[in-house]
Design an enzyme around this catalytic site. Structure first.
Site, PDB file in Angstrom:
ATOM      1  N   SER A 103      56.897   7.450-108.961  1.00 27.66           N
ATOM      2  CA  SER A 103      57.702   8.205-108.171  1.00 27.66           C
ATOM      3  C   SER A 103      59.177   8.602-108.941  1.00 27.66           C
ATOM      4  O   SER A 103      58.699   9.284-110.035  1.00 27.66           O
ATOM      5  CB  SER A 103      58.124   7.362-106.952  1.00 27.66           C
ATOM      6  OG  SER A 103      58.778   8.079-106.034  1.00 27.66           O
ATOM      7  N   GLU A 203      51.038  13.699-108.474  1.00 33.76           N
ATOM      8  CA  GLU A 203      51.022  13.329-106.995  1.00 33.76           C
ATOM      9  C   GLU A 203      52.142  13.283-106.315  1.00 33.76           C
ATOM     10  O   GLU A 203      53.128  13.574-106.991  1.00 33.76           O
ATOM     11  CB  GLU A 203      50.698  11.711-107.003  1.00 33.76           C
ATOM     12  CG  GLU A 203      51.820  10.740-107.796  1.00 33.76           C
ATOM     13  CD  GLU A 203      53.015  10.214-107.020  1.00 33.76           C
ATOM     14  OE1 GLU A 203      53.013  10.387-105.658  1.00 33.76           O
ATOM     15  OE2 GLU A 203      54.111  10.330-107.305  1.00 33.76           O
ATOM     16  N   HIS A 274      51.538   7.338-103.853  1.00 36.58           N
ATOM     17  CA  HIS A 274      52.341   6.626-103.002  1.00 36.58           C
ATOM     18  C   HIS A 274      51.273   5.932-101.857  1.00 36.58           C
ATOM     19  O   HIS A 274      51.096   6.243-100.765  1.00 36.58           O
ATOM     20  CB  HIS A 274      53.297   7.101-102.191  1.00 36.58           C
ATOM     21  CG  HIS A 274      54.603   7.291-103.216  1.00 36.58           C
ATOM     22  ND1 HIS A 274      54.601   8.369-104.032  1.00 36.58           N
ATOM     23  CD2 HIS A 274      55.750   6.932-103.230  1.00 36.58           C
ATOM     24  CE1 HIS A 274      55.706   8.460-104.682  1.00 36.58           C
ATOM     25  NE2 HIS A 274      56.532   7.646-104.041  1.00 36.58           N
TER      26      HIS A 274
END
Length: 303
Positions: A103, A203, A274
């Site tokens: 992230s 992502e 995630h």
């Protein structure tokens, strides 16, 4: 048994229960867990002010740990990239410390790659992955264990049936990428890698497909995507479509549109993002990528 150093370089830890569960789970696996003194610090939305978080990264680099693991992602790394102790980070990696996160940690991964040429890892976070109320995912645990034992040499996955006709082979390509939002935010800065003929993986979480398309379009127009040997899409999770407004526009629409703009193959289905089931990916490592039917295999050997 491994020595794992937990630190917080981004957002403040709000879910203390998950934090504690994550530590207990790692300890139950037989690992020595060292928690940074500022891991639970809080300053506005951050895990401490900028100086506090830079110092935490410096302590992680000096810890001598086998793995420096983030507590969580969120936001905060891009604003402190100029102040990171890159020499200390490089020295720690050379001595065997593996920096692991995802992230917001994408900013760290890419900046370290640019500034030092060292390999870091996109992988789990303490709370999100080890601190779940249920048992952590078996695949994630196996990949993490492989990292600790220096046994991980690649990742394989099965792609959607509709993608079986899209085939590719890439040899000796630099693997790079991470969170799409964070990566795109670095474009045009000194922390964005100038990688040609690489394998770019992406992502994201909580981003509607039109926002995903907008960021991909920025990378497309900047020439980043066409310069790669392959684009590998992981999981784009936790978003909501608006049926009365989107009218059939969805994530697959974005993927097909992107494929129409590029000669570079766009692969999907990578178990990373995630989501509970995730592989660990070495950012900056040379990889071979091959597809056969629905199967995809990415190999990097020992790094």
């Amino acid at each position: 048994m491994a020595h794992i150093y937990v630190f917080s370089p981004s957002s403040a830890v709000r879910d203390k229960a998950a934090f504690r569960r994550g530590i207990k789970h790692l300890q139950a696996m037989g690992h020595e867990v060292e928690v940074d003194v500022a891991a639970l610090a809080s300053h506005m939305r951050f895990a401490g002010d900028d100086a506090t978080r830079i110092e935490a990264i410096d302590r992680a680099a000096a810890s001598g740990a086998d793995v420096a693991l983030i507590s969580r992602g969120g936001y905060g790394l891009t604003r402190i990239l100029p102040g990171l102790p890159y020499k200390a980070i490089a020295k720690a990696i050379d001595k065997g410390t593996q920096f692991v996160g995802l992230s917001d940690f994408t900013a760290f991964n890419l900046a370290v790659l640019v500034k030092t040429g060292r390999i870091t890892w996109q992988g789990p976070a303490l709370g999100e992955d080890f601190g779940t109320a249920e048992e952590p995912d078996d695949i994630m645990l196996a990949c993490f264990d492989d990292l600790l034992q220096d046994q991980g040499e690649g990742a394989g996955w099965q792609r959607p049936k509709a993608d079986a006709a899209i085939q590719t082979k890439a040899h000796d390509a630099v693997l790079w990428g991470g969170n799409l939002t964070v990566l795109t935010s670095l474009l045009g800065t000194p922390y964005f890698p100038a990688i040609d003929k690489g394998v770019l993986f992406l992502e994201d979480i909580g981003e509607h497909p039109y926002r995903i398309e907008r960021m991909l379009t920025q990378l497309l127009h900047a020439g980043v995507l066409a310069r790669q040997k392959a684009i590998v899409l992981g999981q784009f999770s936790h978003y909501k479509l608006v049926p009365g407004h989107d009218k059939g526009y969805k994530l697959n629409t974005v993927v097909e549109w992107l494929r129409g703009q590029l000669k570079t193959p766009v692969l999907t289905g990578l178990p990373f993002g995630h989501v509970s089931t995730k592989v660990l990916l070495p950012v900056g490592a040379k990889v071979d990528l091959v597809t056969e039917g629905r199967d995809a295999l990415m190999v990097w050997g020992h790094v």
